[in-house]
Design a protein around this motif. Structure first.
Motif, PDB file in Angstrom:
ATOM      1  N   SER A 172     -19.002 -37.714 -38.413  1.00  0.00           N
ATOM      2  CA  SER A 172     -20.170 -37.612 -39.300  1.00  0.00           C
ATOM      3  C   SER A 172     -20.221 -36.245 -39.970  1.00  0.00           C
ATOM      4  O   SER A 172     -20.448 -36.134 -41.178  1.00  0.00           O
ATOM      5  N   GLN A 173     -20.013 -35.200 -39.173  1.00  0.00           N
ATOM      6  CA  GLN A 173     -20.031 -33.850 -39.711  1.00  0.00           C
ATOM      7  C   GLN A 173     -18.849 -33.614 -40.653  1.00  0.00           C
ATOM      8  O   GLN A 173     -18.976 -32.960 -41.688  1.00  0.00           O
ATOM      9  N   VAL A 174     -17.680 -34.150 -40.279  1.00  0.00           N
ATOM     10  CA  VAL A 174     -16.490 -34.002 -41.124  1.00  0.00           C
ATOM     11  C   VAL A 174     -16.707 -34.696 -42.459  1.00  0.00           C
ATOM     12  O   VAL A 174     -16.408 -34.147 -43.526  1.00  0.00           O
ATOM     13  N   LEU A 175     -17.247 -35.913 -42.426  1.00  0.00           N
ATOM     14  CA  LEU A 175     -17.481 -36.655 -43.666  1.00  0.00           C
ATOM     15  C   LEU A 175     -18.487 -35.935 -44.552  1.00  0.00           C
ATOM     16  O   LEU A 175     -18.287 -35.812 -45.763  1.00  0.00           O
ATOM     17  N   SER A 176     -19.569 -35.439 -43.956  1.00  0.00           N
ATOM     18  CA  SER A 176     -20.578 -34.721 -44.728  1.00  0.00           C
ATOM     19  C   SER A 176     -19.972 -33.510 -45.431  1.00  0.00           C
ATOM     20  O   SER A 176     -20.233 -33.261 -46.621  1.00  0.00           O
ATOM     21  N   ALA A 177     -19.132 -32.768 -44.696  1.00  0.00           N
ATOM     22  CA  ALA A 177     -18.492 -31.586 -45.290  1.00  0.00           C
ATOM     23  C   ALA A 177     -17.530 -31.989 -46.396  1.00  0.00           C
ATOM     24  O   ALA A 177     -17.464 -31.337 -47.446  1.00  0.00           O
ATOM     25  N   ASP A 178     -16.773 -33.076 -46.184  1.00  0.00           N
ATOM     26  CA  ASP A 178     -15.819 -33.530 -47.200  1.00  0.00           C
ATOM     27  C   ASP A 178     -16.539 -34.014 -48.457  1.00  0.00           C
ATOM     28  O   ASP A 178     -16.089 -33.756 -49.579  1.00  0.00           O
ATOM     29  N   VAL A 179     -17.634 -34.720 -48.270  1.00  0.00           N
ATOM     30  CA  VAL A 179     -18.410 -35.196 -49.421  1.00  0.00           C
ATOM     31  C   VAL A 179     -18.967 -34.008 -50.197  1.00  0.00           C
ATOM     32  O   VAL A 179     -18.924 -33.970 -51.429  1.00  0.00           O
ATOM     33  N   GLU A 180     -19.479 -33.026 -49.472  1.00  0.00           N
ATOM     34  CA  GLU A 180     -20.034 -31.830 -50.103  1.00  0.00           C
ATOM     35  C   GLU A 180     -18.960 -31.082 -50.891  1.00  0.00           C
ATOM     36  O   GLU A 180     -19.222 -30.534 -51.970  1.00  0.00           O
ATOM     37  N   ALA A 181     -17.726 -31.087 -50.361  1.00  0.00           N
ATOM     38  CA  ALA A 181     -16.633 -30.382 -51.020  1.00  0.00           C
ATOM     39  C   ALA A 181     -15.983 -31.205 -52.123  1.00  0.00           C
ATOM     40  O   ALA A 181     -15.114 -30.713 -52.838  1.00  0.00           O
ATOM     41  N   GLY A 182     -16.401 -32.457 -52.244  1.00  0.00           N
ATOM     42  CA  GLY A 182     -15.815 -33.323 -53.265  1.00  0.00           C
ATOM     43  C   GLY A 182     -14.481 -33.910 -52.880  1.00  0.00           C
ATOM     44  O   GLY A 182     -13.728 -34.360 -53.750  1.00  0.00           O
ATOM     45  N   THR A 183     -14.169 -33.928 -51.576  1.00  0.00           N
ATOM     46  CA  THR A 183     -12.881 -34.453 -51.116  1.00  0.00           C
ATOM     47  C   THR A 183     -13.072 -35.481 -50.000  1.00  0.00           C
ATOM     48  O   THR A 183     -12.452 -35.382 -48.934  1.00  0.00           O
ATOM     49  N   PRO A 184     -13.912 -36.493 -50.205  1.00  0.00           N
ATOM     50  CA  PRO A 184     -14.120 -37.476 -49.149  1.00  0.00           C
ATOM     51  C   PRO A 184     -12.902 -38.372 -48.967  1.00  0.00           C
ATOM     52  O   PRO A 184     -12.081 -38.505 -49.889  1.00  0.00           O
TER      53      PRO A 184
END
Length: 437
Positions: free
Chosen positions: A92-104
């Motif tokens: 969940s935390q990894v996905l949130s960070a990836d989405v925020e960075a634009g790299t989901p």
């Protein structure tokens, strides 16, 4: 011009190898050949490169190896598509960070439909209409939002159960259920400590007050301070640590990781005998050694019988509509993937069309678990905390820890959760429990 140095001029040595011109020519030819070979290799890789799909899920260690071997490897061989897999217990935390960075990732597997619903509200998820066949899963597993399906379960578990050693009699189980020290409990977890406590409270509410009350609460329509909800919290504490102050049991629960709770069962002098935990715990080594059996939690925690069951699932969702990602979605939603996954001892497929025999002979423990999960006449209620918006889920989990440590703070904890519940920015699911005709 004389050679440097003093003394007679040096006599040239007799040549024994190729001339310098020949060496230079050979070197140039070799370099050209190497460049040509490299260009051919690169060209082959470019023109023969397999499409790649990125996948984020929560399986690590032996679970990841089982998933790779049983599910990913056959897909890669069949479709010539490479799966770039990332496993994390904090997905969940990894996905949130990836989405925020634009790299989901292209595809994600999460346990929380509430979290996925929040991504739907942000327009991050893609509809699975046309990718998941109609009727492949019952409605309780594929909640529709605005008429569309955005996720489906790859793996499912049954939660409304209590595990006990195979040599325990029914009367011994009844007696043990009233002794707090007999409950194996650990609230620790890598990224979401407290969730075993939420499972307890959810199941108590379901068995004591029924699935309609549970459904309203899990959808944010019932106050946390409602008497039915409060009763579930206090019943849980009375069961696992007692109504008085029991620092030893509180410390044991707070300091133990949920995966280590059954270790108290395996001690030379067992310190517990019952565990309220999902079906996956049956694969735990300690429970295997104890010939672990299970019974419906309703017989120990509720009214004695219930056709409502709390369930959980690892849910697949799509973030990028690439051809490779859509092919992976089709495969993961297929009976083929459901069948190969069903042979794993840690989970179940609820895909229609997967033979019941995949789970063993009728009456065996694994088959009974699978039959309950796949029974369309039963009421399946998704894990409430997983169904709630992430902000509420996280505070709920932390509150179970705080409540055991400071039971006098319950009213304050419930009021805080009620304040969160009414936040207009949160996205709640339209349904959590479902009875399919």
């Amino acid at each position: 011009m004389s050679a440097p140095g003093n003394g007679p001029a040096a006599v040239p040595a007799t040549r024994r190898g190729p001339s310098r011109r020949a060496v230079r020519t050979g070197t140039v030819l070799a370099s050209c050949l190497a460049l040509l070979v490299a260009a051919v290799v690169v060209g082959v890789r470019v023109y023969d490169r397999e499409p790649t799909v990125t996948l984020l899920a929560n399986w690590t260690g032996k679970d990841e190896r089982a998933f790779r071997d049983a599910v990913i490897a056959p897909f890669e061989r069949k479709y010539r598509i490479h799966v770039d897999y990332q496993g994390s217990s904090a997905q969940s935390q990894v996905l949130s960070a990836d989405v925020e960075a634009g790299t989901p990732p292209d595809v994600v597997v999460l346990t929380g439909p509430g979290e996925l619903a929040s991504y739907v509200a942000q327009r991050r998820l893609k509809s699975l209409d046309g990718l998941v066949p109609e009727g492949a899963f019952s409605a309780s597993w594929t909640t529709r939002i605005d008429g569309h399906v955005y996720w489906f379960p790859l793996k499912a578990d049954l939660k409304s159960i209590v595990w006990y050693p195979g040599d325990m009699t029914e009367q011994q189980r009844r007696d043990a259920a009233g002794q707090p020290a007999q409950w194996c409990l650990g609230l620790g977890a890598a990224a979401t400590s407290g969730w075993p406590g939420t499972d307890w409270i959810e199941d108590l509410l379901l068995q004591q007050s029924g699935w309609r009350t549970y459904d309203k609460w899990a959808r944010g329509e019932l106050r946390w301070t409602d008497p039915a909800v409060r009763r579930a919290w206090t019943a849980w504490r009375d069961l696992v640590v007692g109504s008085g102050e029991n620092e030893r049991l509180v410390s044991r629960a707070l300091e133990t990781h949920y995966q280590d709770a059954s270790a108290y069962l395996a001690k030379k002098s067992p310190q517990c005998s019952l565990e309220h935990q999902a079906s996956f715990i049956g694969a735990d080594d300690d429970w295997k050694k104890a010939d672990g059996r299970y019974e419906a939690s309703a017989t120990l925690l509720g009214t004695g019988y219930s056709d409502a069951w709390e369930v959980s699932g690892d849910l697949v969702a799509l973030l990028h509509e690439t051809p490779a990602a859509k092919q992976l979605i089709r495969y993961l939603a297929s009976t083929e993937a459901g069948r190969v996954w069903s042979v794993q001892q840690s989970g179940f497929s609820v895909r229609t069309g997967v033979p019941a025999g995949s789970y063993g002979a009728p009456g065996t423990q694994r088959r009974r678990l699978a039959d309950t999960l796949r029974d369309r006449r039963a009421v399946h209620c998704f894990d409430a905390s997983d169904a709630m918006p992430p902000a509420v889920r996280d505070v709920f989990a932390q509150s179970t820890i705080d409540f055991l440590a400071r039971p006098g703070d319950l009213t304050s904890l419930l009021k805080t959760l009620d304040t969160l519940r009414t936040d207009p920015k949160l996205t709640w699911l339209p349904s959590v429990c479902d009875r399919t005709p």
